[in-house]
Scaffold this motif. Structure first.
Motif, PDB file in Angstrom:
ATOM      1  N   THR A  17     -39.525  63.530  20.610  1.00  0.00           N
ATOM      2  CA  THR A  17     -39.364  62.267  19.890  1.00  0.00           C
ATOM      3  C   THR A  17     -38.155  61.495  20.398  1.00  0.00           C
ATOM      4  OG1 THR A  17     -40.419  63.180  17.914  1.00  0.00           O
ATOM      5  CG2 THR A  17     -39.067  61.222  17.606  1.00  0.00           C
ATOM      6  N   VAL A  18     -37.047  62.183  20.610  1.00  0.00           N
ATOM      7  CA  VAL A  18     -35.825  61.505  21.059  1.00  0.00           C
ATOM      8  C   VAL A  18     -36.016  60.888  22.448  1.00  0.00           C
ATOM      9  CG1 VAL A  18     -33.394  61.839  21.625  1.00  0.00           C
ATOM     10  CG2 VAL A  18     -34.349  62.894  19.574  1.00  0.00           C
ATOM     11  N   PRO A  19     -36.523  61.623  23.456  1.00  0.00           N
ATOM     12  CA  PRO A  19     -36.758  60.966  24.752  1.00  0.00           C
ATOM     13  C   PRO A  19     -37.813  59.861  24.681  1.00  0.00           C
ATOM     14  CG  PRO A  19     -36.833  63.348  25.007  1.00  0.00           C
ATOM     15  CD  PRO A  19     -36.751  63.060  23.547  1.00  0.00           C
ATOM     16  N   LEU A  20     -38.777  60.006  23.790  1.00  0.00           N
ATOM     17  CA  LEU A  20     -39.789  58.961  23.640  1.00  0.00           C
ATOM     18  C   LEU A  20     -39.151  57.678  23.120  1.00  0.00           C
ATOM     19  CD1 LEU A  20     -42.812  58.207  23.780  1.00  0.00           C
ATOM     20  CD2 LEU A  20     -42.963  58.915  21.394  1.00  0.00           C
ATOM     21  N   LEU A  21     -38.260  57.780  22.152  1.00  0.00           N
ATOM     22  CA  LEU A  21     -37.562  56.603  21.642  1.00  0.00           C
ATOM     23  C   LEU A  21     -36.671  55.986  22.716  1.00  0.00           C
ATOM     24  CD1 LEU A  21     -36.680  57.788  18.034  1.00  0.00           C
ATOM     25  CD2 LEU A  21     -38.437  56.143  18.736  1.00  0.00           C
ATOM     26  N   ALA A  22     -36.011  56.824  23.509  1.00  0.00           N
ATOM     27  CA  ALA A  22     -35.189  56.307  24.612  1.00  0.00           C
ATOM     28  C   ALA A  22     -36.060  55.592  25.644  1.00  0.00           C
ATOM     29  CB  ALA A  22     -34.409  57.437  25.266  1.00  0.00           C
ATOM     30  N   SER A  23     -37.215  56.149  25.922  1.00  0.00           N
ATOM     31  CA  SER A  23     -38.139  55.532  26.872  1.00  0.00           C
ATOM     32  C   SER A  23     -38.644  54.190  26.353  1.00  0.00           C
ATOM     33  CB  SER A  23     -39.311  56.487  27.115  1.00  0.00           C
ATOM     34  OG  SER A  23     -40.237  55.928  27.992  1.00  0.00           O
ATOM     35  N   LEU A  24     -38.986  54.137  25.088  1.00  0.00           N
ATOM     36  CA  LEU A  24     -39.428  52.861  24.500  1.00  0.00           C
ATOM     37  C   LEU A  24     -38.313  51.821  24.553  1.00  0.00           C
ATOM     38  CD1 LEU A  24     -41.454  54.138  21.413  1.00  0.00           C
ATOM     39  CD2 LEU A  24     -42.357  53.117  23.516  1.00  0.00           C
ATOM     40  N   GLY A  25     -37.079  52.257  24.303  1.00  0.00           N
ATOM     41  CA  GLY A  25     -35.944  51.341  24.409  1.00  0.00           C
ATOM     42  C   GLY A  25     -35.776  50.807  25.821  1.00  0.00           C
ATOM     43  N   PHE A  26     -35.941  51.698  26.815  1.00  0.00           N
ATOM     44  CA  PHE A  26     -35.852  51.271  28.213  1.00  0.00           C
ATOM     45  C   PHE A  26     -36.904  50.222  28.533  1.00  0.00           C
ATOM     46  CE2 PHE A  26     -37.385  51.755  32.586  1.00  0.00           C
ATOM     47  CZ  PHE A  26     -36.249  51.369  33.271  1.00  0.00           C
ATOM     48  N   TRP A  27     -38.150  50.448  28.105  1.00  0.00           N
ATOM     49  CA  TRP A  27     -39.224  49.505  28.415  1.00  0.00           C
ATOM     50  C   TRP A  27     -39.054  48.190  27.668  1.00  0.00           C
ATOM     51  CZ3 TRP A  27     -41.411  49.884  32.758  1.00  0.00           C
ATOM     52  CH2 TRP A  27     -41.584  51.134  33.345  1.00  0.00           C
ATOM     53  N   LEU A  29     -36.060  46.887  27.266  1.00  0.00           N
ATOM     54  CA  LEU A  29     -35.094  46.230  28.146  1.00  0.00           C
ATOM     55  C   LEU A  29     -35.782  45.652  29.378  1.00  0.00           C
ATOM     56  CD1 LEU A  29     -32.079  48.705  27.990  1.00  0.00           C
ATOM     57  CD2 LEU A  29     -32.225  46.407  26.996  1.00  0.00           C
ATOM     58  N   VAL A  30     -36.753  46.369  29.911  1.00  0.00           N
ATOM     59  CA  VAL A  30     -37.514  45.859  31.057  1.00  0.00           C
ATOM     60  C   VAL A  30     -38.293  44.616  30.649  1.00  0.00           C
ATOM     61  CG1 VAL A  30     -39.422  46.369  32.628  1.00  0.00           C
ATOM     62  CG2 VAL A  30     -37.655  48.083  32.233  1.00  0.00           C
ATOM     63  N   ALA A  31     -38.871  44.640  29.460  1.00  0.00           N
ATOM     64  CA  ALA A  31     -39.677  43.510  28.997  1.00  0.00           C
ATOM     65  C   ALA A  31     -38.860  42.231  28.843  1.00  0.00           C
ATOM     66  CB  ALA A  31     -40.359  43.854  27.670  1.00  0.00           C
ATOM     67  N   VAL A  32     -37.594  42.363  28.446  1.00  0.00           N
ATOM     68  CA  VAL A  32     -36.763  41.165  28.286  1.00  0.00           C
ATOM     69  C   VAL A  32     -36.003  40.823  29.562  1.00  0.00           C
ATOM     70  CG1 VAL A  32     -36.531  41.453  25.795  1.00  0.00           C
ATOM     71  CG2 VAL A  32     -34.791  42.416  27.303  1.00  0.00           C
ATOM     72  N   GLY A  33     -36.189  41.611  30.610  1.00  0.00           N
ATOM     73  CA  GLY A  33     -35.567  41.320  31.893  1.00  0.00           C
ATOM     74  C   GLY A  33     -34.167  41.872  32.073  1.00  0.00           C
ATOM     75  N   ALA A  34     -33.716  42.745  31.180  1.00  0.00           N
ATOM     76  CA  ALA A  34     -32.369  43.302  31.270  1.00  0.00           C
ATOM     77  C   ALA A  34     -32.315  44.559  32.136  1.00  0.00           C
ATOM     78  CB  ALA A  34     -31.840  43.621  29.874  1.00  0.00           C
ATOM     79  N   ALA A  35     -33.467  45.090  32.527  1.00  0.00           N
ATOM     80  CA  ALA A  35     -33.502  46.289  33.376  1.00  0.00           C
ATOM     81  C   ALA A  35     -34.664  46.166  34.350  1.00  0.00           C
ATOM     82  CB  ALA A  35     -33.650  47.551  32.522  1.00  0.00           C
ATOM     83  N   ASP A  36     -34.580  46.935  35.420  1.00  0.00           N
ATOM     84  CA  ASP A  36     -35.622  46.950  36.440  1.00  0.00           C
ATOM     85  C   ASP A  36     -36.429  48.240  36.305  1.00  0.00           C
ATOM     86  OD1 ASP A  36     -37.059  46.245  38.760  1.00  0.00           O
ATOM     87  OD2 ASP A  36     -35.713  47.454  40.003  1.00  0.00           O
ATOM     88  N   PRO A  37     -37.760  48.189  36.360  1.00  0.00           N
ATOM     89  CA  PRO A  37     -38.559  49.407  36.209  1.00  0.00           C
ATOM     90  C   PRO A  37     -38.256  50.467  37.276  1.00  0.00           C
ATOM     91  CG  PRO A  37     -39.984  47.474  36.272  1.00  0.00           C
ATOM     92  CD  PRO A  37     -38.596  47.007  36.515  1.00  0.00           C
ATOM     93  N   ARG A  38     -37.715  50.052  38.416  1.00  0.00           N
ATOM     94  CA  ARG A  38     -37.429  51.012  39.486  1.00  0.00           C
ATOM     95  C   ARG A  38     -35.956  51.420  39.513  1.00  0.00           C
ATOM     96  NH1 ARG A  38     -41.604  52.082  42.611  1.00  0.00           N
ATOM     97  NH2 ARG A  38     -43.349  50.670  42.609  1.00  0.00           N
ATOM     98  N   ALA A  57     -39.328  55.975  36.085  1.00  0.00           N
ATOM     99  CA  ALA A  57     -39.331  55.658  34.656  1.00  0.00           C
ATOM    100  C   ALA A  57     -40.752  55.675  34.092  1.00  0.00           C
ATOM    101  CB  ALA A  57     -38.683  54.300  34.414  1.00  0.00           C
ATOM    102  N   ALA A  58     -41.714  55.222  34.861  1.00  0.00           N
ATOM    103  CA  ALA A  58     -43.102  55.229  34.397  1.00  0.00           C
ATOM    104  C   ALA A  58     -43.624  56.657  34.265  1.00  0.00           C
ATOM    105  CB  ALA A  58     -43.987  54.427  35.343  1.00  0.00           C
ATOM    106  N   ALA A  59     -43.357  57.488  35.261  1.00  0.00           N
ATOM    107  CA  ALA A  59     -43.806  58.880  35.208  1.00  0.00           C
ATOM    108  C   ALA A  59     -43.145  59.619  34.048  1.00  0.00           C
ATOM    109  CB  ALA A  59     -43.507  59.582  36.529  1.00  0.00           C
ATOM    110  N   PHE A  60     -41.836  59.423  33.873  1.00  0.00           N
ATOM    111  CA  PHE A  60     -41.135  60.078  32.774  1.00  0.00           C
ATOM    112  C   PHE A  60     -41.666  59.590  31.427  1.00  0.00           C
ATOM    113  CE2 PHE A  60     -37.687  60.089  29.640  1.00  0.00           C
ATOM    114  CZ  PHE A  60     -37.447  61.452  29.567  1.00  0.00           C
ATOM    115  N   SER A  61     -41.916  58.296  31.311  1.00  0.00           N
ATOM    116  CA  SER A  61     -42.428  57.747  30.052  1.00  0.00           C
ATOM    117  C   SER A  61     -43.811  58.297  29.735  1.00  0.00           C
ATOM    118  CB  SER A  61     -42.477  56.230  30.125  1.00  0.00           C
ATOM    119  OG  SER A  61     -41.198  55.700  30.312  1.00  0.00           O
ATOM    120  N   LEU A  62     -44.651  58.377  30.744  1.00  0.00           N
ATOM    121  CA  LEU A  62     -45.988  58.943  30.528  1.00  0.00           C
ATOM    122  C   LEU A  62     -45.902  60.399  30.106  1.00  0.00           C
ATOM    123  CD1 LEU A  62     -47.916  57.417  33.554  1.00  0.00           C
ATOM    124  CD2 LEU A  62     -48.394  57.015  31.132  1.00  0.00           C
TER     125      LEU A  62
END
Length: 141
Positions: A17-27, A29-38, A57-62
């Motif tokens: 659950t904790v890494p999933l929430l961190a992953s959602l937070g990362f995405w 940030l990507v959605a608003v342009g504050a981070a790069d997916p790579r 990040a995509a593999a880890f999120s999946l």
């Protein structure tokens, strides 16, 4: 809803659950342009794990999402069977040992679908190279 929250915050699902929430937070940030997916691609090579070709990040999120879902489903399904302390702990360990490899298999399958085909792996011909040739055949009189 209470059962869901207990399962999501209990052992072993909480470990995902904790890494999933961190992953959602990362995405987010990507959605608003504050981070790069790579962002993490230079840090880890996923080719050795069979997960190459997609951003780290995509593999880890999946993997995290699949592990969380498997763990949550298994805990909810096995809840009636594991009511006492020792059986609950053993069931939790079995779920933890099963969720991670199951999530890896699902992540591997999805990353195979997401990878871009490379020229040597694909039988597809570029449309520019496959332009049809029109020939006119005239009979000799």
């Amino acid at each position: 809803m209470r059962t869901f929250l207990e399962a999501a915050t209990g052992f072993p699902t909480f470990l995902f659950t904790v890494p999933l929430l961190a992953s959602l937070g990362f995405w987010l940030l990507v959605a608003v342009g504050a981070a790069d997916p790579r962002t993490f691609d230079g840090d880890v090579d996923l080719g050795a794990l069979g997960l190459g070709g997609v951003p780290v990040a995509a593999a880890f999120s999946l993997w995290t999402g699949f592990a969380w879902a498997v763990s949550l489903g298994a805990v909810a399904a096995l809840e009636p069977l594991a009511s006492s302390g020792p059986s609950r702990a053993l069931t939790g360990l079995a779920v933890l040992a099963t969720a991670s490899p199951t999530a890896w298999c699902a992540t591997w399958a999805v990353t195979r679908l997401l990878r871009r085909p490379r020229p040597h792996e694909s039988d597809h011909v570029l449309l520019q190279d496959a332009a049809p040739e029109f020939r006119t055949h005239r009979r000799a009189a």
